[in-house]
Design an enzyme around this catalytic site. Structure first.
Site, PDB file in Angstrom:
ATOM      1  N   ASP A  37       0.800  -1.226   0.000  1.00 36.86           N
ATOM      2  CA  ASP A  37       0.000   0.000   0.000  1.00 36.86           C
ATOM      3  C   ASP A  37       0.833   1.277   0.000  1.00 36.86           C
ATOM      4  OD1 ASP A  37      -1.386  -2.336   1.035  1.00 36.86           O
ATOM      5  OD2 ASP A  37      -3.104  -1.025   1.362  1.00 36.86           O
ATOM      6  N   GLU A  78      -6.331 -10.320  -5.939  1.00 38.09           N
ATOM      7  CA  GLU A  78      -6.003 -11.510  -5.134  1.00 38.09           C
ATOM      8  C   GLU A  78      -7.005 -12.638  -5.298  1.00 38.09           C
ATOM      9  OE1 GLU A  78      -6.263  -9.784  -1.107  1.00 38.09           O
ATOM     10  OE2 GLU A  78      -4.142  -9.377  -1.412  1.00 38.09           O
ATOM     11  N   GLN A 119     -10.005  -6.283  -7.673  1.00 41.84           N
ATOM     12  CA  GLN A 119      -9.612  -4.874  -7.735  1.00 41.84           C
ATOM     13  C   GLN A 119      -8.823  -4.624  -9.011  1.00 41.84           C
ATOM     14  OE1 GLN A 119      -7.239  -6.099  -4.221  1.00 41.84           O
ATOM     15  NE2 GLN A 119      -5.935  -4.357  -4.768  1.00 41.84           N
TER      16      GLN A 119
HETATM   17  C1  BGC Z   1      -5.986  -5.695  -0.979  1.00 39.18           C
HETATM   18  C2  BGC Z   1      -4.497  -5.499  -1.105  1.00 39.18           C
HETATM   19  C3  BGC Z   1      -4.013  -4.578  -0.002  1.00 39.18           C
HETATM   20  C4  BGC Z   1      -4.437  -5.100   1.349  1.00 39.18           C
HETATM   21  C5  BGC Z   1      -4.029  -4.185   2.477  1.00 39.18           C
HETATM   22  C6  BGC Z   1      -6.314  -6.179   0.419  1.00 39.18           C
HETATM   23  O1  BGC Z   1      -7.695  -6.270   0.554  1.00 39.18           O
HETATM   24  O2  BGC Z   1      -6.438  -6.637  -1.906  1.00 39.18           O
HETATM   25  O3  BGC Z   1      -4.191  -4.958  -2.367  1.00 39.18           O
HETATM   26  O4  BGC Z   1      -2.632  -4.450  -0.037  1.00 39.18           O
HETATM   27  O5  BGC Z   1      -5.823  -5.244   1.366  1.00 39.18           O
HETATM   28  O6  BGC Z   1      -4.618  -2.931   2.341  1.00 39.18           O
END
Ligand code: BGC
Length: 805
Positions: free
Chosen positions: A361, A499, A620
């Protein structure tokens, strides 16, 4: 200084147990060193309340048993609660403790209850009126701060007014070391008691109580001290309870006369520099601290400076929300962070979700900070550099070379991603393959590069920056395997930013192949690493080659891989990964109809006995992330270097394609869409912008904000204005601008710090851009806009017309 205007204040009227956790997160106060949730001081942790105090970088590891397996988790530790301040009316006047019930919003529903967060002053004000069983009214006003000037101090002022009675109040001011990490319901089956050896005591003088303890495995010692004073007529007595340092006061109250109780708290840990031991440091600091009024004035002055350094002037509600986002960003990462060994916690210091871990992030955070607090960016990059060795070990353990940074990072930089995660919908613990998101390394490299461009900090780039870039590039070159049949290098078995897809349907191994985002950013990293090595002063280049064993042949491989990594395509669309286009289409409408909110489609499908791996459905932005990282021309060049043509029509088609196949199950998704869409599909851009702004204040991800803010998305919205809408790029020693129209947000101003120029002001309207450079002895700034380059000297300003299509 006058009263704070409404545009700087967030007010929550009434007491609503169901909203309490959300308000605790949104009203958390912090200073970069530590933060404390906006919990009610009368209440301990339970199903409604989740008080929490977290020191940046203070982690502890515990073992738990879930689903018949032993697992280890490292958590950001919930430290002793410094807030507790309870009160009750004393009936009778004996020396013993009263037995009357303590006031609490849960047992004595308050007649009025109001929280007002004053962003300008960094103060949380709470007012409430209680009535007891015999009809006696007590008005309470509290002011709370976590000091932005002195990062080890916090204070709570409480004003009591008896409205229609006289008598004594009993006030208990405490430090509570019996706390545990209980803030996230999903983690309830995991061990959460991190503190041991809790001792309490009273300092000479009687009005300072203290508590010390340590974390059970990381052995961080914690010292906390509270000084409680009152202007009321009272005696004080200490009455420590197991794990709780307590001070009792019994001020006399009369109708209409306000009695004030001030609690000032100091907090140190054994990670702090320049202390002997944390307890001594805390007691000493609290004894020396001035009274509340002086503390509040110094705190406000520190905030004023921060607001100036990060001036952002956006009209209307969007501006009000952006200010809240900036407030929480600065409470997590402040100038104090520059002295700490910490990373960017995905959920701020505001709650326990994701265990306080550091993900990718920072990709959404550092580009913003680079142009305001570059020394903080540098410190955050140094956190990664200190863990470079660990990342190299991880690569070696995986049979690779270079640096394989962990997807989730905590204290020492080892991989902290959980092995199993709970789907709360099905109640099943499932294998977690998100650690295959090796693209985190590219995010670090990107931030190194951006930092260098924004600051011109050659010393950093030639040392730590070059070392990280080199090892990350090395990892990518090694991870790429040559596929003779395709005549391309491929990166197999990874997980991309989306993810959801952690394996091919029915595959026996986790991971997918040729995630476009991973491959294109890897190619970019390799190319930038080559650039940087070329630009190094010869002695430095030699040192680096000697120390890392880098040879020219390896550089030839980097060149080759950076030009021949595979980008998969289907039907003229960039594929998210190889084979994405062959997955089944999801019946989006049917799922929307059945479930309403389908952001966590992965959980829904798993609970149905299905898997999201079978579908063309993304959590996402994934391919679209490329449009977030790279300006259109740069992305075209990057594809060109890889031997692919990416024209506007193809990009637009690709954006449209994924727009219809993304569930936005991460707050980061709306930020990226709000960034990318204005340049291709203007009509929908504002919707995503609004969604990005509302993410936390409206708790759009279904109850997750109560477990901590989404720091990446908050910072991302700030950067959306700063770089997204202005097209601002710091490249080749010039400030390049390419504003894009967003009618709903067309007029705004901001100031940045750029290569030693403080307070460079940009003001944008639909027709023009004004840039003003404050006086200094620095060189003029070169500004490039629409093919025109102008130099703006210190003390001068320049008005540039915008010709917008
Ligand atoms: C997201 C990731 C992010 C993480 C922490 C997850 O829900 O898919 O991209 O790094 O949250 O914020």
């Amino acid at each position: 200084m006058g009263a704070t205007p409404p545009a700087w204040t967030w007010v929550y009227e009434g007491y609503d147990p169901a909203e309490e956790r959300l308000r605790e997160s949104l009203c958390a106060l912090g200073n970069g060193y530590f933060a404390t949730r906006g919990a009610v001081p009368e209440c301990a942790a339970d199903t409604v309340h989740s008080p929490g105090t977290y020191v940046a970088g203070c982690y502890n590891r515990l073992e738990s048993e879930v689903a018949g397996r032993r697992v280890q988790n490292e958590d950001l530790v919930n430290l002793p609660n410094w807030l507790p301040l309870r009160f009750r009316i004393r009936d009778g006047d004996t020396a013993d403790e009263s037995t009357a019930p303590w006031f609490s919003p849960d047992t004595h529903p308050p007649l009025d209850h109001r929280l007002a967060l004053d962003l300008r002053a960094g103060v949380l004000e709470r007012t409430a009126r209680y009535v007891d069983g015999t009809g006696r009214h007590l008005a309470v006003r509290q002011l709370r701060l976590v000091h932005m000037g002195d990062p080890h101090l916090a204070a709570l002022r409480t004003e009591f007014t008896a409205e229609d009675w006289s008598g004594r109040l009993e006030v208990e001011s405490a430090l509570d070391g019996t706390v545990a990490n209980t803030g996230v319901a999903r983690y309830q089956q995991l061990a959460g008691r991190h503190l041991t050896h809790v001792h309490t005591g009273t300092a000479p003088g009687g009005d300072v109580v203290w508590l010390r303890c340590r974390t059970s495995t990381s052995d961080i010692r914690v010292g906390m001290a509270a000084r409680t004073t009152t202007d009321g007529d009272t005696g004080t007595a200490t009455a420590h309870a197991p794990g709780r340092a307590r001070l009792l006061l019994r001020p006399a109250l009369e109708p209409g006369r306000t009695v004030t109780v001030d609690k000032c708290v100091a907090l140190h840990t054994s990670r702090d520099p320049a202390i002997s031991d944390p307890l001594h440091a805390a007691v000493d600091r609290v004894c020396r601290a001035p009274g509340f009024t002086a503390l509040a004035a110094a705190h406000r002055a520190a905030w004023e400076q921060l607001w100036r350094a990060c001036e952002l002037d956006v009209p209307g509600e969007a501006g009000r929300i952006l200010r809240l986002h900036l407030f929480h960003l600065l409470q997590t990462l402040s100038p104090h962070t520059a002295d700490l060994d910490v990373g960017v916690p995905a959920r701020g210091l505001h709650g326990e979700a994701y265990r306080g871990h550091v993900f990718w992030d920072e990709l959404f955070v550092l580009p913003y900070l680079n142009l305001h607090l570059p020394e903080v960016s540098r410190a955050l990059l140094a956190y990664r550099h200190r863990r470079l060795e660990q990342a190299c070990f991880a690569a070696r353990d995986a049979g690779r070379v270079g640096a394989m940074y962990p997807w989730q990072s905590g204290s020492d930089g080892r991989e902290e991603t959980q092995r199993l995660h709970l789907n709360p919908r099905s109640g099943r613990w499932l294998p977690d393959h998100s650690r295959l998101q090796h693209h985190v390394g590219s995010a670090i490299a990107y931030n190194v590069w951006q930092y260098g461009e924004a600051t011109g900090d050659a010393e950093f780039m030639h040392t730590k920056g070059a070392e990280m870039l080199l090892q990350i590039a090395r990892f990518w070159a090694d991870a790429a395997t040559w596929d003779g049949a395709r005549g391309r290098y491929r990166i197999l078995g990874v997980v991309g930013p989306d993810e959801y897809h952690d394996a091919y349907p029915d595959a026996s191994r986790p991971g997918i192949d040729d995630n476009t985002y991973t491959n294109v950013t890897a190619a970019w990293v390799l190319a930038r690493a080559l650039d940087l090595l070329r630009s190094l002063p010869e002695p430095r280049r030699r040192d680096l080659f000697e120390r890392t064993g880098l040879a020219d042949a390896e550089l030839d491989l980097w060149q080759d891989v950076s030009r021949r990594l595979l980008v998969p395509w289907h039907h003229g669309i960039i594929s998210q990964f190889d084979g994405f286009g062959e997955l089944a289409e999801l019946a989006w409408d049917r799922y929307r109809e059945a479930y309403g909110d389908i952001r966590r489609l992965d959980r829904i499908l798993e609970a149905e006995g299905d898997t999201v791996n079978r579908y063309q459905a993304s959590k996402q932005a994934d391919v679209l992330m490329l449009g977030y990282l790279f300006a259109p021309a740069e992305l075209r060049r990057l594809f060109g270097r890889l031997g692919y043509e990416l024209d506007d029509t193809t990009w637009r088609r690709t954006v449209d394609y994924y727009l219809r196949r993304t569930s936005h199950g991460s707050t980061l998704s709306s930020v990226v869409h709000a960034w990318v869409l204005p340049r291709v599909r203007r009509a929908e851009a504002w919707r995503f912008c609004q969604e990005a702004l509302a993410g936390d204040i409206a708790d759009l991800q279904g109850g997750t904000t109560g477990e901590g803010i989404h720091l990446g998305a908050m910072a991302g919205t700030l950067d959306l204005v700063q770089r997204g809408l202005t097209g601002l790029e710091s490249r080749g020693g010039a400030l390049r601008l390419d504003p894009v129209p967003l009618p709903e947000l067309s007029r705004f101003g901001l100031s940045i710090r750029y290569r030693g120029h403080w307070g460079v002001r940009l003001a944008l309207s639909t027709e023009r851009l004004r840039i003003a450079v404050p006086s200094s002895d620095r060189e003029p700034i070169h500004v490039v806009l629409g093919g025109r380059t102008v130099s703006v000297a210190p003390g001068e300003s320049c008005l540039l017309p915008l010709c917008r299509g």
